[in-house]
Design a protein around this motif. Structure first.
Motif, PDB file in Angstrom:
ATOM      1  N   ARG A   1      35.677  -3.176  12.321  1.00 45.48           N
ATOM      2  CA  ARG A   1      36.598  -3.132  13.453  1.00 45.48           C
ATOM      3  C   ARG A   1      36.529  -4.466  14.188  1.00 45.48           C
ATOM      4  O   ARG A   1      35.439  -5.019  14.389  1.00 45.48           O
ATOM      5  CB  ARG A   1      36.173  -1.963  14.360  1.00 45.48           C
ATOM      6  N   LEU A   2      37.682  -4.992  14.573  1.00 41.08           N
ATOM      7  CA  LEU A   2      37.758  -6.236  15.349  1.00 41.08           C
ATOM      8  C   LEU A   2      38.650  -5.970  16.549  1.00 41.08           C
ATOM      9  O   LEU A   2      39.837  -5.652  16.393  1.00 41.08           O
ATOM     10  CB  LEU A   2      38.352  -7.361  14.489  1.00 41.08           C
ATOM     11  N   ASP A   3      38.078  -6.070  17.758  1.00 45.04           N
ATOM     12  CA  ASP A   3      38.870  -5.865  18.975  1.00 45.04           C
ATOM     13  C   ASP A   3      38.922  -7.171  19.743  1.00 45.04           C
ATOM     14  O   ASP A   3      37.878  -7.791  19.995  1.00 45.04           O
ATOM     15  CB  ASP A   3      38.222  -4.780  19.842  1.00 45.04           C
ATOM     16  N   LEU A   4      40.130  -7.587  20.115  1.00 43.26           N
ATOM     17  CA  LEU A   4      40.296  -8.881  20.782  1.00 43.26           C
ATOM     18  C   LEU A   4      40.884  -8.682  22.172  1.00 43.26           C
ATOM     19  O   LEU A   4      41.815  -7.893  22.351  1.00 43.26           O
ATOM     20  CB  LEU A   4      41.238  -9.758  19.951  1.00 43.26           C
ATOM     21  N   ALA A   5      40.327  -9.423  23.142  1.00 39.85           N
ATOM     22  CA  ALA A   5      40.860  -9.353  24.511  1.00 39.85           C
ATOM     23  C   ALA A   5      41.283 -10.760  24.913  1.00 39.85           C
ATOM     24  O   ALA A   5      40.417 -11.619  25.115  1.00 39.85           O
ATOM     25  CB  ALA A   5      39.778  -8.855  25.462  1.00 39.85           C
ATOM     26  N   PHE A   6      42.579 -11.013  24.967  1.00 40.39           N
ATOM     27  CA  PHE A   6      43.041 -12.316  25.449  1.00 40.39           C
ATOM     28  C   PHE A   6      43.533 -12.111  26.881  1.00 40.39           C
ATOM     29  O   PHE A   6      44.622 -11.582  27.125  1.00 40.39           O
ATOM     30  CB  PHE A   6      44.111 -12.876  24.513  1.00 40.39           C
ATOM     31  N   SER A   7      42.675 -12.516  27.813  1.00 39.99           N
ATOM     32  CA  SER A   7      42.854 -12.101  29.211  1.00 39.99           C
ATOM     33  C   SER A   7      44.184 -12.539  29.816  1.00 39.99           C
ATOM     34  O   SER A   7      44.743 -11.847  30.644  1.00 39.99           O
ATOM     35  CB  SER A   7      41.698 -12.636  30.045  1.00 39.99           C
ATOM     36  N   ARG A   8      44.684 -13.707  29.391  1.00 41.32           N
ATOM     37  CA  ARG A   8      45.873 -14.228  30.079  1.00 41.32           C
ATOM     38  C   ARG A   8      47.173 -14.006  29.316  1.00 41.32           C
ATOM     39  O   ARG A   8      48.190 -14.618  29.658  1.00 41.32           O
ATOM     40  CB  ARG A   8      45.682 -15.717  30.354  1.00 41.32           C
ATOM     41  N   ASP A   9      47.139 -13.180  28.290  1.00 41.33           N
ATOM     42  CA  ASP A   9      48.352 -12.969  27.495  1.00 41.33           C
ATOM     43  C   ASP A   9      49.241 -11.859  28.036  1.00 41.33           C
ATOM     44  O   ASP A   9      50.275 -11.554  27.452  1.00 41.33           O
ATOM     45  CB  ASP A   9      47.987 -12.658  26.031  1.00 41.33           C
ATOM     46  N   GLN A  10      48.831 -11.218  29.136  1.00 44.43           N
ATOM     47  CA  GLN A  10      49.667 -10.179  29.746  1.00 44.43           C
ATOM     48  C   GLN A  10      49.410 -10.225  31.253  1.00 44.43           C
ATOM     49  O   GLN A  10      48.449 -10.861  31.691  1.00 44.43           O
ATOM     50  CB  GLN A  10      49.350  -8.786  29.168  1.00 44.43           C
ATOM     51  N   ALA A  11      50.279  -9.534  31.982  1.00 43.85           N
ATOM     52  CA  ALA A  11      50.206  -9.613  33.453  1.00 43.85           C
ATOM     53  C   ALA A  11      48.840  -9.134  33.941  1.00 43.85           C
ATOM     54  O   ALA A  11      48.223  -9.743  34.812  1.00 43.85           O
ATOM     55  CB  ALA A  11      51.324  -8.773  34.058  1.00 43.85           C
ATOM     56  N   GLN A  12      48.350  -8.046  33.329  1.00 46.76           N
ATOM     57  CA  GLN A  12      47.064  -7.507  33.787  1.00 46.76           C
ATOM     58  C   GLN A  12      45.928  -8.080  32.939  1.00 46.76           C
ATOM     59  O   GLN A  12      46.026  -8.076  31.707  1.00 46.76           O
ATOM     60  CB  GLN A  12      47.102  -5.992  33.639  1.00 46.76           C
ATOM     61  N   LYS A  13      44.872  -8.575  33.592  1.00 49.07           N
ATOM     62  CA  LYS A  13      43.778  -9.204  32.851  1.00 49.07           C
ATOM     63  C   LYS A  13      43.027  -8.160  31.997  1.00 49.07           C
ATOM     64  O   LYS A  13      42.707  -7.076  32.474  1.00 49.07           O
ATOM     65  CB  LYS A  13      42.772  -9.831  33.829  1.00 49.07           C
ATOM     66  N   ILE A  14      42.798  -8.532  30.734  1.00 47.70           N
ATOM     67  CA  ILE A  14      42.003  -7.646  29.861  1.00 47.70           C
ATOM     68  C   ILE A  14      40.784  -8.424  29.389  1.00 47.70           C
ATOM     69  O   ILE A  14      40.910  -9.545  28.886  1.00 47.70           O
ATOM     70  CB  ILE A  14      42.814  -7.217  28.615  1.00 47.70           C
ATOM     71  N   TYR A  15      39.601  -7.829  29.567  1.00 49.42           N
ATOM     72  CA  TYR A  15      38.368  -8.472  29.126  1.00 49.42           C
ATOM     73  C   TYR A  15      37.635  -7.554  28.137  1.00 49.42           C
ATOM     74  O   TYR A  15      38.001  -6.380  28.003  1.00 49.42           O
ATOM     75  CB  TYR A  15      37.456  -8.761  30.332  1.00 49.42           C
ATOM     76  N   VAL A  16      36.583  -8.097  27.524  1.00 53.94           N
ATOM     77  CA  VAL A  16      35.890  -7.289  26.494  1.00 53.94           C
ATOM     78  C   VAL A  16      35.385  -5.948  27.016  1.00 53.94           C
ATOM     79  O   VAL A  16      35.392  -4.951  26.286  1.00 53.94           O
ATOM     80  CB  VAL A  16      34.714  -8.052  25.810  1.00 53.94           C
ATOM     81  N   GLN A  17      34.968  -5.926  28.296  1.00 57.96           N
ATOM     82  CA  GLN A  17      34.475  -4.634  28.824  1.00 57.96           C
ATOM     83  C   GLN A  17      35.580  -3.577  28.828  1.00 57.96           C
ATOM     84  O   GLN A  17      35.311  -2.379  28.671  1.00 57.96           O
ATOM     85  CB  GLN A  17      33.847  -4.793  30.222  1.00 57.96           C
ATOM     86  N   HIS A  18      36.858  -4.033  28.975  1.00 62.61           N
ATOM     87  CA  HIS A  18      37.961  -3.062  28.947  1.00 62.61           C
ATOM     88  C   HIS A  18      38.184  -2.543  27.522  1.00 62.61           C
ATOM     89  O   HIS A  18      38.548  -1.391  27.319  1.00 62.61           O
ATOM     90  CB  HIS A  18      39.244  -3.699  29.499  1.00 62.61           C
ATOM     91  N   LEU A  19      37.943  -3.429  26.522  1.00 58.37           N
ATOM     92  CA  LEU A  19      38.048  -2.975  25.125  1.00 58.37           C
ATOM     93  C   LEU A  19      37.023  -1.877  24.857  1.00 58.37           C
ATOM     94  O   LEU A  19      37.297  -0.894  24.171  1.00 58.37           O
ATOM     95  CB  LEU A  19      37.792  -4.140  24.157  1.00 58.37           C
TER      96      LEU A  19
END
Ligand SMILES: Cc1cc2nc3c(=O)[nH]c(=O)nc-3n(C[C@H](O)[C@H](O)[C@H](O)COP(=O)(O)OP(=O)(O)OC[C@H]3O[C@@H](n4cnc5c(N)ncnc54)[C@H](O)[C@@H]3O)c2cc1C
Ligand SMILES: Cc1cc2nc3c(=O)[nH]c(=O)nc-3n(C[C@H](O)[C@H](O)[C@H](O)COP(=O)(O)O)c2cc1C
Length: 511
Positions: free
Chosen positions: A435-453
């Motif tokens: 499994r590979l989960d990626l969080a690109f924080s600035r690619d959407q309006a709401q910030k997504i970080y690894v902890q959210h994954l």
């Protein structure tokens, strides 16, 4: 130890036997159900035995040198301390503080403790903190503390000093006041060795020599995020034609930085000093000052030798090794850092900007046992952001074919900051990454970080943990490291996370 292994084998044999019985005889439903439950219970017992820490046996009269270490220095110094005591005829053993039980808190214990976070205990100190909090009378214990730290941090050696105070408050006898070592400075380590001499009555010991630096050539420097809005990250390749150092995934590289030649040249000219003049050891002033702090205006008027002795050596810097020996070179992922006034950072400036290709880099391996790989059969959850990918990549390269691996990686944007994209995507395609989960924080309006994954994959996370997975976390402490830790506490429970830590199934390499 031996009997525990035997027991593990016996349990595994019984589990297999129960399953074979079930398959070959196909007994009545009640018996089948009983056999399934029995197999399950035996399997759980086997897992528990495998991950249980061996009970520490301390013989009376033996001195315990207990270490609380994150990246291995306290552990190495504890082992050297025990060796010095044993050589002097004093039975001694080095153990991690998290192996100590209440019954061990008597006789003589020498503590070597580093400080992490903001004045906190290293991970291995967490359980001992709890144990100590429950003690009221330690008057049968004599102790001393060597606190390791770094004066760059606000709370210098805070954990070692806290430990000293906590022991003293509980009436343990202090053998001598705590010693505080700044980046393992030689003077404090020598004082500690002297104290070991007093304890053992033998001063005939050799000074501990730091591992010598060796030189590898900087072969390649590739920018991994040329169009990023963040500071640049470089993949550096270091190699030599001669003997390579030995290392394994999880180890660190310590480098001894140098000044940029142009910067130093300019500063010496400003101070009216000839860079080509010789100092007393025969080197030119330019060569001699390369690994020292830059001269300031108040150094004006000093002779070349006076200047050399007035300037402190540049501090060393550590980097997670991003490759494995089979790659034939040491690779690092280094982010170029800057001071607020725009000057490049000391270590990253040398590696990313000043060192020309082909330059000799002074370095040594820092063995980091607390971040070494788990067994091949242990599933691995690897979490990190930014240059934290370095330490995780080394593990992924080291993990054997068929192992189960899950990577959660975060950066700013997919188009500009997806480091090592091809390698990660190939691993995903081949199944090396289940499994590979990626969080690109600035690619959407709401910030997504690894902890959210992690939060979004909570059920699968618990499933992997139930299957005995280890969590490895690497990268920046502030922000990512702390937030992932809090998320894991929330998802798995504080006690469960602490238990994973004690079983070496939760390991962190944060900076
Ligand atoms: C165990 C370990 C592993 C590491 N692995 C890596 C790695 O793989 N890749 C990597 O790039 N770095 C890694 N580092 C960080 C690295 O050791 C240096 O701290 C970093 O390169 C900055 O050092 P510098 O000398 O360039 O900057 P300095 O001269 O120390 O400082 C320059 C500026 O950067 C700021 N700064 C320094 N460090 C940090 C930080 N951690 N966070 C935010 N601001 C900071 C300072 O406040 C200052 O403004 C690791 C550190 C440790 C302890
Ligand atoms: C993320 C991080 C946080 C640290 N925090 C502190 C601190 O608050 N105070 C301090 O004196 N040293 C601090 N240090 C420095 C370590 O205590 C020091 O490098 C020590 O020698 C490490 O020993 P170890 O390898 O046994 O863990 C910190 C180091 C790191 C990487």
């Amino acid at each position: 130890m031996q009997s525990s292994r035997l027991l593990q084998h016996l349990i595994l044999l019984l589990t297999t036997g129960a399953l074979l019985l079930l398959l070959s005889l196909q007994p009545a439903r009640e018996i089948s159900a009983g056999l399934v439950v029995l197999s399950y219970l035996l399997f759980c017992l086997w897992i528990w035995l495998r991950h249980r820490r061996p009970l520490l046996s301390v013989s009376s009269g033996s001195i315990t040198v207990a270490y609380a270490s994150q990246s291995g220095q306290a552990q190495q110094l504890a082992e050297k301390s025990a060796e010095q005591l044993i050589a002097a005829g004093c039975p001694a053993q080095a153990v991690s503080v998290d192996q100590l039980q209440p019954a061990h808190l008597q006789g003589q214990i020498l503590f070597i403790a580093s400080t992490y976070g903001e004045g906190e205990a290293p991970d291995s100190g967490a359980r001992f903190e709890q144990l100590l909090a429950n003690q009221t009378d330690l008057s049968n214990l004599s102790y001393a503390v060597l606190a390791l730290g770094d004066r760059q941090y606000t709370h210098f050696c805070a954990y070692g000093l806290h430990l000293d105070e906590a022991l003293s408050k509980r009436h343990a006898q202090r053998l001598f006041p705590p010693l505080t070592a700044d980046q393992c400075d030689a003077a404090t380590l020598s004082q500690w060795q002297q104290q070991l001499g007093h304890i053992s009555g033998d001063f005939n010991f050799a000074d501990w020599q730091a591992e010598p630096f060796q030189q590898l050539a900087l072969l390649e420097r590739i920018c991994l995020n040329p169009s990023s809005s963040a500071d640049k990250v470089y993949e550096l390749t270091l190699s030599s034609t001669g003997e390579h150092p030995e290392w394994q995934a999880g180890d660190l590289l310590e480098i001894s930085p140098r000044q940029g030649r142009e910067t130093l040249f300019k500063r010496l000219a400003e101070l009216n000093l000839n860079p080509e003049q010789s100092v007393s050891d025969g080197r030119t002033l330019l060569e001699a000052l390369a690994s020292r702090q830059l001269p300031e205006n108040h150094h004006r008027g000093l002779s070349a030798d006076e200047l050399l002795s007035a300037l402190k050596p540049l501090p060393q810097r550590q980097y997670s090794i991003a490759s494995v020996p089979a790659d034939g070179s040491i690779q690092l992922l280094v982010r170029q850092m800057y001071y607020p006034d725009g000057r490049p950072g000391i270590g990253s400036g040398w590696l990313c900007e000043f060192a020309p290709l082909g330059a000799a880099i002074d370095l040594r391996i820092r063995v980091n046992p607390s971040f070494h790989s788990p067994a091949a059969s242990t599933p691995m959850i690897l979490i990190g952001s930014g240059t934290g990918l370095a330490g995780l990549r080394a593990h992924l390269r080291a993990r054997p074919h068929g192992s189960r691996n899950w990577l959660l990686f975060g950066e700013r944007s997919e188009s500009a900051d997806f480091f090592c994209r091809d390698e990660l995507m190939n691993w995903k395609a081949s199944g090396h990454l289940a499994r590979l989960d990626l969080a690109f924080s600035r690619d959407q309006a709401q910030k997504i970080y690894v902890q959210h994954l992690l939060r979004d994959a909570a059920d699968e996370l618990r499933e992997w943990i139930n299957q005995g997975a280890a969590i490895y976390l690497c990268g920046s402490l502030q922000g990512m490291g702390q937030d992932v830790h809090s998320m894991l506490q929330g998802l798995l429970g504080e006690d469960a996370l602490l238990r994973l830590q004690q079983q070496d199934l939760y390991r962190r390499d944060l900076y």
